[in-house]
Scaffold this active site. Structure first.
Site, PDB file in Angstrom:
ATOM      1  N   GLU A 179       0.870  -1.170   0.000  1.00 48.63           N
ATOM      2  CA  GLU A 179       0.000   0.000   0.000  1.00 48.63           C
ATOM      3  C   GLU A 179       0.911   1.225   0.000  1.00 48.63           C
ATOM      4  OE1 GLU A 179      -2.768   0.492   3.265  1.00 48.63           O
ATOM      5  OE2 GLU A 179      -3.544   2.318   2.335  1.00 48.63           O
TER       6      GLU A 179
ATOM      7  N   ARG B  88       5.715 -12.801   9.503  1.00 49.72           N
ATOM      8  CA  ARG B  88       6.309 -11.470   9.350  1.00 49.72           C
ATOM      9  C   ARG B  88       7.732 -11.498   9.871  1.00 49.72           C
ATOM     10  NH1 ARG B  88       2.474  -7.279   8.864  1.00 49.72           N
ATOM     11  NH2 ARG B  88       3.895  -5.568   9.278  1.00 49.72           N
TER      12      ARG B  88
ATOM     13  N   LYS C 232       4.898   0.716   9.316  1.00 46.25           N
ATOM     14  CA  LYS C 232       4.923   2.010   8.627  1.00 46.25           C
ATOM     15  C   LYS C 232       4.307   3.105   9.476  1.00 46.25           C
ATOM     16  CE  LYS C 232       3.197   0.173   4.839  1.00 46.25           C
ATOM     17  NZ  LYS C 232       2.540  -0.036   3.550  1.00 46.25           N
TER      18      LYS C 232
END
Ligand code: ATP
Ligand code: MG
Ligand code: MG
Length: 550
Positions: A32, A258, A268
């Site tokens: 994104e 992850r 982020k």
């Protein structure tokens, strides 16, 4: 090419290919554009692009841009640049989920026509309340039984901007009692009166991630949709859309763990806070775990790829030691970085028996183990500089550097002895008067021993520079681990120490940004983008050995 660590996804794909499930492997990396990529994303990039490479397939770069509020062109540009810098090539043009907005809209209409989606007027809070929880089934929305005609009309009005944000949403009609929470009539579209960086004002309804992701995978013919474990509970919905829509392919989602690294944060949202609150200079501050920050810090693409390869791909979450990432760049630079001498905190050394007008040039290897890198020449003069830390008035035991009455070798040149220590009024050592032994050029001294070797530069004939000593950004292994405290409370106050009076050997004049060196005895450094021919600026990438105080 064999991977060092286990990768269950490669094993799975080998089985798929052996069973004839696909002719070709197609993956995608779907960021994104709401921030810069970080080291966690590097794991996903290496996995997606690396998998495609390994099996002779392609990997798409797709911007998952369904949330215009937080996205921007700046992030899109940065992400493309980071992926390229890591050395990967995406298949065809860059793609955007927003390219598929019309198709997604048409599929939403398809679901309405099939009686599998409805417009719901519950407020977000009420919708949450109706959803129930893990122990209680949800309740049907009072708007669930609207007719197909009414739903088509309302959805069209949503699209045409006739409703306020939050007034209604489009939801799938699945099962409010499903044990899988995600199947309790999930939202497909929400109203957002906001321009989009790609589609401008064309849309005021935007699809939810779940409604966009799998269908975008299907449109692109993705065979293996690899994502992180938090999406595991979304998988039933991913599959539901693929089963209930006339999509052109049947992609499958597979989840992996992850990457978390200690002494930093990989989110982020948190990294953006550090930038917005000026705790770091920018997204590419060399202390940031962003790809662009690591790049500016001096990391090479190869060191990041090797690191990602060495941690493996599994389904169990864990935290990797920052020391492993540091070791991977150290290993790379140990063999690739030319050597140089830089005195970061200078102390004046006067060679009293060396002629003021004289100057000699010493030849030193650019790399001690790689002759092909050639040699460098450094001038020796009466006025020299050594590191303040390489002198001690009262030395600790086993001291191998300079102290009064003791001889040491200046790297690649003569053995000197410290005869006299000069102090200022405050008692600080400001100069050492030393004598050199002319017989020790490439020879051991006769009748006495040199205690050790120190680095040096000519005071008269070296370059001024600034050295930025970077260290870990947080003092705590797990800065987000304390629920009572904010992760920003654990910023390492010594994560940046600027040494502005450093001097480096002459050969480094006009070195371009991103050149990397080992400063002998000091660490690995790279030229910062702030560097100019008036003032060179070096960033410490990493020390020579792992010296983080635990
Ligand atoms: P963040 O929480 O930092 O915003 P994200 O998952 O929301 O991360 P995306 O832009 O959606 O960020 O991520 C793109 C891809 O990278 C996704 O497939 C995501 O699963 C993967 N990814 C993100 N963070 C990590 C991580 N720490 N380790 C491995 N993969 C990651
Ligand atoms: Mg995401
Ligand atoms: Mg996110």
């Amino acid at each position: 090419e064999t991977s060092k660590a286990s990768n269950f996804i490669h094993q799975m794909i080998e089985n798929d290919l052996a069973a004839g499930a696909h002719d070709k492997v197609v993956t995608r990396f779907p960021p994104e554009p709401n921030g810069y990529l970080h080291i966690g994303h590097a794991k996903s990039i290496c996995l997606n692009f690396g998998t495609a490479e390994k099996f002779g397939g392609v990997c798409n770069l797709r911007f998952d841009d369904t949330n215009p509020e937080k996205e921007s062109q700046e992030y899109i540009d940065a992400i493309m640049s980071d992926v390229s810098w890591l050395g990967f090539k995406w298949g065809g043009d860059v793609r955007y989920t927003s390219d598929y907005f019309q198709q997604l809209f048409d599929w939403a209409v398809h679901l309405i026509k099939e009686g599998k989606a409805y417009v719901c007027d519950l407020s977000p809070e009420d919708a949450r309340d109706y959803r129930g929880n893990f122990t209680t089934p949800g309740r049907n929305s009072p708007f669930r039984d609207r007719s197909v005609e009414e739903n088509l009309e309302l959805f069209e009005k949503m699209k045409n901007g006739e409703f306020a944000e939050g007034a209604c949403s489009l939801r799938a009609k699945i099962d409010m009692a499903s044990p899988s929470m995600i199947l309790r009539d999930p939202m497909l579209y929400r109203i957002l009166h906001m321009a989009h960086h790609q589609t401008g004002d064309k849309w005021c309804i935007y699809p939810i991630y779940d409604f966009a992701h799998g269908q975008s995978d299907a449109i692109e013919g993705i065979t293996h949709s690899l994502c992180t474990l938090e999406f595991e509970e979304h998988r039933p919905l991913y599959d539901w859309f693929i089963e209930n829509l006339p999509v052109p392919a049947q992609p499958k989602q597979t989840e992996f763990a992850r990457l978390n690294i200690n002494y930093t944060v990989t989110s982020k949202r948190k990294l953006k806070q550090l930038v917005d609150e000026h705790i770091v200079e920018s997204w590419n501050d060399p202390r940031m775990p962003t790809i662009s920050g690591l790049r500016r810090r001096g990391y090479t693409p190869g060191s990041i790829r090797n690191f990602c390869d060495s941690i493996g791909v599994t389904r169990s979450n864990s935290t990797v030691d920052m020391g492993m990432l540091e070791a991977s760049i150290r290993e790379d630079l140990d063999s690739s970085a030319p050597r140089a001498m830089c005195v970061t905190q200078p102390l004046k050394v006067t060679i009293t028996n060396y002629d003021d007008a004289a100057e000699e040039w010493f030849e030193l290897p650019a790399h001690p183990k790689d002759e092909t890198m050639g040699v460098r020449t450094v001038p020796f003069t009466r006025n020299l500089l050594i590191e303040q830390d390489d002198f001690a008035e009262v030395p600790p035991r086993k001291w191998k550097r300079l102290t009064q009455g003791v001889a040491v070798r200046l790297r690649g040149s003569y053995v000197i002895t410290c005869d006299e220590v000069i102090k200022d009024e405050a008692g600080n050592v400001v100069e050492l008067k030393c004598s050199y032994d002319p017989a020790t050029k490439g020879e051991n001294p006769v009748g006495y021993k040199a205690k050790g070797v120190v680095h040096w530069v000519s005071a008269d004939n070296s370059l001024p520079c600034e050295v930025r000593m970077y260290d870990r950004l947080f003092t705590e292994e797990n800065p987000d681990g304390d629920k009572e405290r904010d992760f920003k409370d654990f910023i390492n106050p010594e994560s940046l120490v600027v040494l502005s009076n450093a001097r480096v050997e002459l050969g480094l004049k006009d070195v371009p940004a991103e050149s990397r060196f080992q400063f002998e005895r000091t660490g690995y450094f790279c030229v910062d983008s702030d560097s100019s021919s008036d003032k060179l600026v070096f960033n410490r990438t990493v020390g020579l050995r792992d010296s983080w105080a635990k």
